[in-house]
Scaffold this motif. Structure first.
Motif, mmCIF file in Angstrom:
data_model
loop_
_atom_site.group_PDB
_atom_site.id
_atom_site.type_symbol
_atom_site.label_atom_id
_atom_site.label_comp_id
_atom_site.label_asym_id
_atom_site.label_seq_id
_atom_site.Cartn_x
_atom_site.Cartn_y
_atom_site.Cartn_z
ATOM 1 N N ARG A 171 -52.727 28.248 10.047
ATOM 2 C CA ARG A 171 -52.531 29.559 9.560
ATOM 3 C C ARG A 171 -52.610 30.522 10.689
ATOM 4 N N SER A 172 -53.378 30.364 11.395
ATOM 5 C CA SER A 172 -53.440 31.316 12.900
ATOM 6 C C SER A 172 -52.305 31.086 13.562
ATOM 7 N N MET A 173 -52.018 29.837 13.935
ATOM 8 C CA MET A 173 -50.609 29.884 14.542
ATOM 9 C C MET A 173 -49.535 30.308 13.844
ATOM 10 N N MET A 174 -49.233 30.169 12.558
ATOM 11 C CA MET A 174 -48.281 30.562 11.988
ATOM 12 C C MET A 174 -48.203 32.227 12.047
ATOM 13 N N GLN A 175 -49.402 32.765 11.861
ATOM 14 C CA GLN A 175 -49.403 34.310 11.933
ATOM 15 C C GLN A 175 -49.163 34.731 13.531
ATOM 16 N N THR A 176 -49.584 33.966 14.434
ATOM 17 C CA THR A 176 -49.266 34.282 15.700
ATOM 18 C C THR A 176 -47.633 34.210 16.296
ATOM 19 N N TRP A 177 -47.051 33.622 15.277
ATOM 20 C CA TRP A 177 -45.667 33.555 15.393
ATOM 21 C C TRP A 177 -44.948 34.458 14.358
ATOM 22 N N GLY A 178 -45.701 35.273 13.902
ATOM 23 C CA GLY A 178 -45.296 36.350 12.948
ATOM 24 C C GLY A 178 -45.048 36.093 11.511
ATOM 25 N N ALA A 179 -45.427 35.000 11.044
ATOM 26 C CA ALA A 179 -45.378 34.754 9.603
ATOM 27 C C ALA A 179 -46.187 35.228 8.496
ATOM 28 N N GLU A 180 -45.822 35.322 7.429
ATOM 29 C CA GLU A 180 -46.953 35.657 6.297
ATOM 30 C C GLU A 180 -47.403 34.680 5.641
ATOM 31 N N VAL A 181 -48.645 34.238 5.500
ATOM 32 C CA VAL A 181 -49.047 32.939 5.022
ATOM 33 C C VAL A 181 -49.987 32.870 3.634
ATOM 34 N N VAL A 182 -49.922 32.327 2.686
ATOM 35 C CA VAL A 182 -50.701 32.433 1.494
ATOM 36 C C VAL A 182 -51.088 31.115 1.125
ATOM 37 N N ALA A 183 -52.118 30.949 0.598
ATOM 38 C CA ALA A 183 -52.675 29.568 -0.176
ATOM 39 C C ALA A 183 -51.989 29.212 -1.233
ATOM 40 N N SER A 184 -51.306 28.185 -1.716
ATOM 41 C CA SER A 184 -50.371 27.652 -3.008
ATOM 42 C C SER A 184 -51.370 26.796 -3.905
ATOM 43 N N PRO A 185 -51.366 26.701 -5.135
ATOM 44 C CA PRO A 185 -50.701 27.896 -5.768
ATOM 45 C C PRO A 185 -51.624 29.534 -5.559
ATOM 46 N N SER A 186 -50.481 30.528 -5.686
ATOM 47 C CA SER A 186 -50.905 31.881 -5.147
ATOM 48 C C SER A 186 -50.561 32.751 -6.399
ATOM 49 N N GLU A 187 -51.053 34.044 -6.443
ATOM 50 C CA GLU A 187 -50.678 34.982 -7.243
ATOM 51 C C GLU A 187 -49.484 35.547 -7.029
ATOM 52 N N ASP A 188 -48.598 35.230 -5.993
ATOM 53 C CA ASP A 188 -47.544 35.697 -5.842
ATOM 54 C C ASP A 188 -46.363 35.506 -6.607
ATOM 55 N N THR A 189 -46.424 34.521 -7.216
ATOM 56 C CA THR A 189 -45.105 33.708 -7.976
ATOM 57 C C THR A 189 -45.529 33.671 -9.305
ATOM 58 N N ASN A 190 -44.468 33.716 -10.192
ATOM 59 C CA ASN A 190 -44.706 32.863 -11.645
ATOM 60 C C ASN A 190 -44.989 31.559 -11.716
ATOM 61 N N ALA A 191 -44.693 30.893 -10.962
ATOM 62 C CA ALA A 191 -45.112 29.268 -10.629
ATOM 63 C C ALA A 191 -46.509 29.247 -10.355
ATOM 64 N N GLY A 192 -46.904 29.900 -9.489
ATOM 65 C CA GLY A 192 -48.401 29.697 -8.865
ATOM 66 C C GLY A 192 -49.321 30.480 -9.963
ATOM 67 N N ARG A 193 -48.977 31.512 -10.402
ATOM 68 C CA ARG A 193 -49.806 32.029 -11.632
ATOM 69 C C ARG A 193 -49.956 31.319 -12.954
ATOM 70 N N GLY A 194 -48.868 30.691 -13.041
ATOM 71 C CA GLY A 194 -48.701 29.581 -14.178
ATOM 72 C C GLY A 194 -49.823 28.393 -13.919
ATOM 73 N N ILE A 195 -49.647 27.879 -12.972
ATOM 74 C CA ILE A 195 -50.718 26.791 -12.395
ATOM 75 C C ILE A 195 -51.935 27.268 -12.358
ATOM 76 N N LEU A 196 -52.440 28.201 -11.831
ATOM 77 C CA LEU A 196 -53.785 28.756 -11.616
ATOM 78 C C LEU A 196 -54.446 29.182 -13.155
ATOM 79 N N ALA A 197 -53.499 29.544 -14.001
ATOM 80 C CA ALA A 197 -54.084 29.718 -15.264
ATOM 81 C C ALA A 197 -54.638 28.584 -16.044
ATOM 82 N N ASP A 198 -53.945 27.424 -15.778
ATOM 83 C CA ASP A 198 -54.250 26.194 -16.438
ATOM 84 C C ASP A 198 -55.315 25.406 -15.442
ATOM 85 N N HIS A 199 -55.228 25.615 -14.219
ATOM 86 C CA HIS A 199 -56.061 24.845 -13.365
ATOM 87 C C HIS A 199 -56.529 25.731 -12.196
#
Ligand code: PLP
Length: 458
Positions: A171-199
């Protein structure tokens, strides 16, 4: 002692990618629209990918020119070295000759930038300003973060949660190259929120992370989706590996009778082996072996079927070997090999009996990785260690049969961010996961209603 490293000058970086679609005895079956069941067309893919890449996806030309701007970036680390594994050969006491192509010299540490650079170039040319992608082991996300930075694009990476926790420095490496990184499933998408609700404790999987990244790209006009494996154009970009290896083996005065690669979605395997398969299809006698984890045995135990590429069923239907789109593999340490599906081109080669596949448990794979590190010095990525294990096994079998083989494998990356896995192995804490048939049968229920490929009983 004979030479150890075979190096090429920068002007030997290939000028064209090799497209195996032109030479396959049987074309892969079409990718289908899940709604209509009909083959998809360029317009279906346009929201996600630049047109140039869609063109490459369906191209039947055997060779596709590599733009100079891409070759200029490749110069940062290509051509990569080819090694003769003298010390491993000695440690094994084998009569066979072992060579490996080392892709871990790229800035991100694996083969993945070969296509990330190409994809970022075409996204930029297409006038978009942002890339969304997923990553398993973190190698692909790092490659896209780097490529986005070099071409002035924003980058968002959905990183499979188990890897996010195991590999904070990726993650640090990706951030050093300027990327935004989130753990998946995440709260940022419908798909991620759906999985988190069940699991809520879901460890994530590549299938889930793909759903999130595809949703992100499909819902924003300025964003392209970028996939690190599976698709035809991705595999084609990797063929610089095999083309260089052929030139380097010529320097070594050798030609392999066995070529080996590990398979997650199939890209490093394809990159090394497709240029050799071109020669095999033309009549040369070469064995080609794909290796995968026993905990995610897509090619060795999954049926050839139509399935979604992701868990939330957002992608088209792909003809491939699959364990079912909601199969979540055990949290083994070769994160990049935890994918339920396979590249259609690789699957077609299995169906046509042009390549073989084997699966191994992680303890035996790590034993081979450590033996390799102690003889050849490089600490391999756990994914690449599957290819090392296959090579050692093949050399031993050849010795038992009194044969002398020439084996080439792809060392697709280094393991400097995987030392937690080495710790676990050295402490005796690594578990092997025997996948029960019932678990595969359960997961395959998800594909029962889907169309079947031609020639496969429904
Ligand atoms: C070092 C390394 N090797 C292999 C793989 C597997 O992917 P693929 O089958 O597309 O080469 C990965 C995936 O992340 C990887 O990081």
């Amino acid at each position: 002692m004979a030479e150890t490293k075979f190096l090429l000058p920068e002007d030997a970086i290939p000028r064209r990618w090799y497209n195996i679609q032109a030479d396959l005895p049987n074309a892969p079956q079409p990718i289908l629209h899940p709604g209509t069941g009909q083959p998809i067309g360029p317009d279906d893919l346009a929201p996600l990918f630049p047109m140039a890449l869609i063109g490459q996806e369906v191209s039947q030309d055997a060779e596709v020119d590599i733009p100079e701007a891409i070759r200029d970036v490749y110069r940062l680390w290509r051509p990569t070295p080819l090694y003769r594994a003298h010390r491993l050969e000695q440690a094994l006491g084998t009569r066979s000759r072992i060579f490996y192509k080392y892709e871990g010299v790229s800035p991100a540490g694996s083969h993945k930038p070969n296509t990330a650079i190409a994809q970022a170039y075409y996204v930029k040319q297409d006038g978009r300003r942002r890339i969304a992608t997923e990553t398993g082991a973190g190698q692909w996300g790092s490659a896209v973060a780097l490529a986005s930075q070099l071409f002035g694009l924003e980058c968002k990476v959905y990183m499979v949660k188990v890897s996010y926790q195991q590999k904070p420095y990726r993650r640090s490496m990706m951030q050093t190259w300027g990327a935004e990184v989130v753990a998946s499933p995440s709260e940022d998408t419908n798909a991620g929120r759906g999985i988190l609700a069940d699991h809520p404790d879901s460890p994530g999987s590549l299938g889930i992370a793909i759903s999130e990244a595809v949703e992100d790209a499909a819902t924003r006009e300025d964003t392209a989706y970028s996939l690190g494996s599976v698709l035809n154009h991705v595999l084609m970009h990797q063929t610089v590996i095999g083309q260089e290896a052929i030139a380097q083996l010529e320097q070594a005065g050798a030609y392999p009778d066995l070529v080996v690669g590990c398979v997650g979605g199939g890209s490093n395997f394809a990159g090394l082996t497709f240029p050799f398969l071109r020669e095999k299809i033309a009549g040369r006698d070469i064995d080609v072996l794909a290796c995968e984890p026993a905990a995610c045995p897509t090619l060795t135990r999954g049926p050839f079927a139509y399935d979604f590429g992701d868990t939330s069923q957002l992608t088209p239907l792909v003809p491939m070997h699959t364990l079912g789109h909601d199969f979540v593999p055990a949290g083994i340490h070769a994160g990049g090999l935890r994918y339920h599906g396979m590249a259609p081109l690789v699957s077609q080669l299995v169906v046509d009996d042009l390549i073989d596949a084997e699966a191994y448990n992680q303890n035996e794979v790590f034993a081979s990785a450590v033996q390799f590190a102690r003889s050849e010095a490089i600490i391999p990525a756990p994914e690449a260690a599957h290819a090392i294990h296959a090579t050692i096994k093949a050399a031993r079998e050849a010795d038992e049969e009194g044969r002398e083989r020439t084996i080439l494998f792809n060392l697709s990356g280094h393991g400097h961010f995987d030392l937690g896995a080495y710790d676990a192995y050295l402490a005796g804490d690594l578990e092997d996961f025997e996948l029960p048939d019932e678990e595969i049968e359960r997961a395959l229920k998800a594909i029962e209603p889907l169309p079947k490929p031609a020639g496969v009983a429904g």
